[in-house]
Design a protein around this motif. Structure first.
Motif, short mmCIF file in Angstrom:
data_model
loop_
_atom_site.label_atom_id
_atom_site.label_comp_id
_atom_site.label_asym_id
_atom_site.label_seq_id
_atom_site.Cartn_x
_atom_site.Cartn_y
_atom_site.Cartn_z
N GLY A 562 0.87 -1.31 -0.10
CA GLY A 562 0.09 -0.04 -0.12
C GLY A 562 0.80 1.40 0.15
N ILE A 563 2.12 1.19 -0.05
CA ILE A 563 3.11 2.40 0.24
C ILE A 563 3.14 2.95 -1.39
N GLY A 564 2.94 4.22 -1.43
CA GLY A 564 2.90 4.81 -2.72
C GLY A 564 4.56 4.80 -2.92
N MET A 565 4.55 4.81 -4.62
CA MET A 565 5.75 5.09 -5.24
C MET A 565 5.62 5.85 -6.44
N ILE A 580 13.75 6.13 -0.20
CA ILE A 580 12.54 5.78 0.75
C ILE A 580 12.41 7.28 1.78
N ILE A 581 11.32 7.95 1.55
CA ILE A 581 11.16 9.20 2.02
C ILE A 581 10.44 9.42 3.39
N PHE A 582 10.54 9.82 4.55
CA PHE A 582 10.11 10.03 5.63
C PHE A 582 9.87 11.73 5.71
N ASP A 583 8.61 12.07 5.84
CA ASP A 583 8.34 13.27 6.19
C ASP A 583 8.41 13.69 7.62
N MET A 584 9.54 13.27 8.22
CA MET A 584 9.77 13.96 9.56
C MET A 584 11.23 13.79 9.71
N GLY A 585 11.85 14.40 10.68
CA GLY A 585 13.26 14.70 10.82
C GLY A 585 13.66 15.01 12.39
N ASN A 586 14.76 15.76 12.62
CA ASN A 586 15.21 16.17 13.64
C ASN A 586 14.15 16.94 14.75
N PHE A 729 7.27 3.58 10.16
CA PHE A 729 6.37 4.96 10.12
C PHE A 729 6.05 5.20 8.83
N LYS A 730 5.13 6.12 8.35
CA LYS A 730 4.70 6.38 7.15
C LYS A 730 5.79 6.98 6.26
N HIS A 731 5.61 6.43 5.06
CA HIS A 731 6.90 6.84 4.32
C HIS A 731 6.52 6.58 2.64
N ARG A 732 6.98 7.16 1.88
CA ARG A 732 6.74 7.09 0.31
C ARG A 732 8.22 6.74 -0.25
N ILE A 733 7.92 6.53 -1.64
CA ILE A 733 9.42 5.98 -2.30
C ILE A 733 9.34 6.88 -3.70
#
Length: 987
Positions: A562-565, A580-586, A729-733
């Motif tokens: 179900g992960i979007g690419m 692989i991209i996570f919309d979270m950081g420090n 965690f939620k992520h996208r590609i």
């Protein structure tokens, strides 16, 4: 290595070697052709770059290659002449001449050459008298005459006409550089403007006029001071002095000696130009969207008409073999380091081949001896090797930075220990083939870039290399056996090197260059030469802008999980990039960056950290895990055929990483040492420390760190758990490559995730403060001083993007801008100066207005006054505005967002709340823009702003009272600035 693995890789090596034997020199055969116009040119069979090399009747070499990614052409004009050819009594001449090639000719840069010419002749004669005069008072009197006549001559000049003309055609990257054997002039131009560009360059290289000489000499003085403030430069010069005790490589710097800068000769400069700037000693390099037949006709009609002259390069001294260790010490404020360098033969030699291969075995960034045995094991803070090859000689150096508890000699001995392993053959044979494949991979990436490929061409010209030999180079490396390499290493690495200790402390060799008072010259803004008027009247075929439909260009897919690419097809080569991209950081988790950094030193039960790096390197795969303030990325890239194996390895690491407490303790020590070293770097103190504090005060990302005690007390298993948990965690590609189905299959197989993915933790906010009337000062041991004006703007508004682009071009960005002309060109008050309005990169954040000055400490008050005057009253000139406007339009028209950049550009737009190509709106807005619009923008966003000011410099040289006039002065303790606590201060 397990037996099965060993035999698998042995088979790979045998296959590769068999292929290399089949690829003998005939595979890269040079062939001659004649085009439709009768021009003869060379090609090389199997050349992936597609080079056509012409030699015109006047001897000019022309390197042409096509790259149609964008309607632009990367241009280089190369001259086989550099600092090694400077007369001993006029060092720095080649570099200074490079500066003067931007000042115009008898046809442009002047409104009345007939009136200006005798004045320039007088100035030249006076400089010869000035050079010969020994009495200081008489010398000063002559300089006052030079200054007086220069002011009169400036009444007939038009400053920066060259820069205005190249800007008017939409050129970018306008610059030049001087090396030992080269002077290279850079420009990247819209393809439709090639004829105008060549017309201008034909004029530029036709006749030299040493116009505005004494003001530009001040700029070179400033550059000399910047080099004195650079410990890496001082270390470099000391190394060369040890390697080359008689050759100009070690005895003449490109910038020249202070004594020669103080006593220039216009006669010597003219003679140098006449001797070396001739077509049979030059090359034109053009790589981009061009038609071969049309292009060579244009080059021949312009630069092909230059007059051929016989050229004799000087016979430079030969060095005796080094038989001892030559020791040098360098002092300065930066952190300590040690460097060892062995002299080699030059380009085209046996040394070049063997040293290139040895260097990659020592340091390739992943699996070299230094990479694994020193950096991966954290035995030093950092160590690497690097080779350099010039025409006469070259060198390979080992560079090491100590940990907090190490001496420089301990680092030196550790590096020499790896050299001993090399000499004993203590490395796997597969590493040789893997490093050559790595070099091939890097070369392939360079071919993709018009700029990178053009750089390879001018390098071949300067070093007199046949392009067929360049193509053959890697195949020649494949023929080198391990036995031959080890034999060479034993013959080469002996106790005959230059050893440079970079120590912290006062540099007692600093030269203070006197600051002569200069009468500000006339800029004659609004005037133009007849040449420029005719140049502007030349018509070029119109180039239409091309905008991106992101929703069409970025394709979508969904994995079984179900992960979007998102994906874009690579139509150029067999390389891929998977993110692989996570919309979270420090901002979401302060431990995330610590965990990511720790991962570099960890392995699994199956692979040690060293073994994991080796496995990926064998596959030609690079990997990285990075985190920023609001995004994190897990990335692999390299050869498409090995993507599946690479992804499998990476996923194995992320899911099975194990704690290594010893590695964590060393990791913390390296963080604290990096912090201590960072405090010794002026750029870090100014741009990160002072500028951050000026904008955010106490509550900033910079200061929100774990202190030494907190780091030492932290349980490393927490960091390992963060890595293992990341994929939950939620992520996208995003995938860029030529096998989408293969990528999807690999991801479905190896990228296993939970059915329910976690939401991100809330992000901490760091709000920019209202700026104004505060001066943040850091005392630093340096010759120059540097200063930033910083003002907080309004919240991001997409409607300001067009007007800010034109405003920046007109007001403070580039050599033809108002700020550069007024402060550097007219008044010689700074080497580097500029001012820009920066729209925020996020829709919720505020814009910024920034202005910068880099100058001698004793000039700072005058430079600040000049900048403040401009920031409160912008000079208006309709012609200059129209030039800036046209330049902005042409840059957009020639810009093409292609390949993987389509995705990353779209990502940056989304952060600003924009989901379409805003350049289309900007282009329309700029077309109807007026000088009055820019004036209103200035009044609303720049004029009257309360600027906070960051200053770094040597307190004993600065006028602190002058700083107080700008606002309340806060003398910042650097440890407080970065929020370092007492424990780590002692590191």
């Amino acid at each position: 290595m397990k037996k099965l693995q060993y035999f698998t890789y042995l088979l790979m090596i045998i296959t590769a070697l068999a292929c290399s034997k089949a690829s003998d020199s005939s595979s890269y055969e040079t062939k001659m052709h004649t085009d439709a116009n009768g021009f003869k040119y060379e090609t090389v069979t199997n050349d992936p770059s597609g080079l056509r090399l012409y030699t015109l009747e006047n001897g000019l070499k022309v390197y042409l290659s096509q790259n149609q990614d964008e309607p632009k052409i990367q241009t280089y004009i190369a001259v086989r002449a550099g600092s090694s050819y400077d007369p001993k009594e006029s060092t720095g001449l080649a570099h200074y001449l490079e500066h003067m090639l931007f000042k115009g000719t008898s046809h442009y840069g002047t409104t009345n050459w007939k009136a200006e010419e005798p004045l320039i002749a007088q100035i030249s004669d006076l400089y010869e008298l000035h050079r010969a005069e020994k009495d200081p008072e008489k010398k000063d009197a002559i300089y006052r005459q030079i200054d007086s006549i220069s002011f009169v001559a400036s009444k007939f000049t038009v400053a920066n006409e060259f820069d205005k003309m190249v800007a008017s055609i939409g050129a970018t990257g306008t610059n030049a550089h001087t090396g030992f054997e080269e002077t290279i002039y850079h420009n990247k131009i819209p393809a439709n403007e090639l004829k105008k560009f060549l017309t201008l360059e034909r004029e530029r290289f036709d006749n030299l006029v040493l116009r505005l000489f004494h003001t530009e000499l001040e700029a070179v003085y400033e550059e000399f001071n910047r080099i004195q403030d650079s410990d890496p430069h001082k270390e470099y010069f000391a190394k060369l002095d040890g390697l080359y005790p008689t050759h100009p490589y070690g005895q003449q710097t490109a910038i020249g000696s202070s004594e020669h800068l103080k006593n220039p000769s216009l006669v010597d400069i003219n003679n140098y130009f006449d001797k070396y700037y001739v077509p049979n000693n030059m090359a034109v390099v053009l790589v981009g969207d061009l038609n071969f037949d049309n292009t060579i006709k244009m080059v021949d009609a312009t630069l092909g008409t230059m007059e051929r002259k016989e050229v004799t390069h000087p016979e430079l001294p030969k060095e005796k073999p080094m038989t001892d260790i030559v020791v040098r010490e360098v002092f300065g404020p930066n952190n300590e380091s040690v460097e060892l360098a062995w002299r080699t033969d030059g380009v085209g030699s046996k040394d070049e081949k063997f040293i290139t291969l040895l260097d990659m075995i020592l340091t390739n960034g992943k699996a070299g001896l230094f990479d694994l045995n020193l950096n991966q094991k954290q035995l030093v803070q950092y160590a690497y090797t690097n080779p350099t090859f010039n025409n006469d000689y070259g060198y390979i150096d080992l560079h090491g930075i100590p940990k907090a508890d190490q001496t420089l000699d301990e680092v030196k001995d550790l590096m020499l220990g790896e050299i001993e392993k090399l000499k004993k053959g203590e490395f796997d044979e597969w590493l040789m083939e893997a490093t050559i494949n790595d070099l091939k991979l890097r070369e392939t990436r360079q071919y993709e870039s018009a700029t990178g490929l053009a750089g390879m061409y001018f390098s071949a010209f300067i070093h007199k290399e046949k392009w067929s030999d360049k193509m053959q180079f890697l195949e020649d490396l494949r023929k080198i056996t391990k036995e031959e390499l080890v034999t060479f290493a034993n013959e080469f690495f002996k106790d005959n090197y230059a050893l440079v200790y970079k120590r912290m402390g006062e540099d007692k060799n600093i030269v203070k260059v006197k600051n002569p008072k200069i009468t500000p010259i006339e800029l004659n803004r609004g005037k133009q030469s007849e040449f420029m008027a005719s140049f502007n009247a030349m018509e070029s075929e119109e180039l239409k802008p091309l905008f991106v439909d992101y929703k069409k260009e970025i394709q979508k897919n969904t994995l079984d999980s179900g992960i979007g690419m998102s994906y874009i097809i690579n139509k150029t080569n067999d390389l891929f990039n998977l993110n692989i991209i996570f919309d979270m950081g420090n901002d979401n988790d302060k431990k995330l960056s610590l965990a990511v950094g720790y991962l570099e030193y960890l392995g699994t039960e199956k692979y040690s950290a060293e073994a994991f790096a080796q496995e990926l390197y064998k596959l030609g795969i690079n990997h990285s895990v990075n985190t920023g303030s609001d995004r994190s990325y897990v990335t692999i890239s390299g050869l498409q055929e090995n993507m599946d194996k690479g992804l499998e390895l990476l996923e194995h690491l992320m899911a099975n990483v194990v704690v290594d407490r010893e590695a964590y303790e060393k990791y913390v020590a390296s963080i604290l040492k990096a912090r201590a070293d960072g405090k010794t770097q002026k750029a870090n103190v100014l741009r990160n420390g002072l500028n951050s504090y000026a904008q955010y005060g106490e509550n900033s990302r910079l200061r929100d760190i774990y202190n030494a005690d907190e780091l030492m007390e932290m349980d490393p298993s927490e960091l390992v758990e963060i890595i293992r948990d990341l994929s939950n965690f939620k992520h996208r590609i995003f995938y860029y490559g030529n096998d989408v189905n293969g990528a999807v299959t690999s991801l479905n197989m190896h990228h296993k995730v939970s059915k329910e993915l976690k939401d991100y933790p809330p992000a901490k906010k760091y709000n920019q403060l209202a700026t104004g009337k505060n001066v943040y000062f850091a005392d630093f041991d340096m010759v120059q001083s540097e200063l930033y004006f910083i003002a907080k703007g309004d919240k991001f508004d997409p409607n300001k993007m067009a007007i800010s682009a034109v405003f920046n071009s007109y007001f403070g960005s580039g050599m033809s801008s108002v700020v550069f002309q007024e402060i550097r060109e007219s008044k010689s008050l700074a080497y580097a100066v500029g001012a820009v309005y920066n729209p925020s990169s996020k829709k919720e954040d505020s814009d910024r207005m920034l202005a910068y000055i880099g100058t001698q400490a004793n000039k700072l008050p005058e430079a600040v006054d000049a900048m403040l005057e401009l920031l409160n009253e912008m000079p208006k000139n309709e012609q200059q505005f129209n030039e800036a406007k046209d330049a902005a339009l042409k840059k957009i028209a020639a810009q093409r967002i292609t390949k993987s950049n389509i995705f990353w550009n779209y990502e940056s737009l989304l952060k600003r709340g924009i989901d379409y190509d805003i350049r289309e709106e900007m282009y329309k807005d700029i077309q109807s823009m007026s000088m009055e619009d820019v004036s209103k923008f200035f009044d609303s966003n720049v004029k009257g702003q309360n600027f906070s000011i960051s200053v770094i410099g040597n307190k004993k040289d600065l006028d602190m009272e002058a700083l107080k006039k700008l606002g309340k002065v806060h003398e910042m303790d650097i440890d407080y600035l970065f929020n370092y606590k007492e424990t780590e201060v002692k590191q």
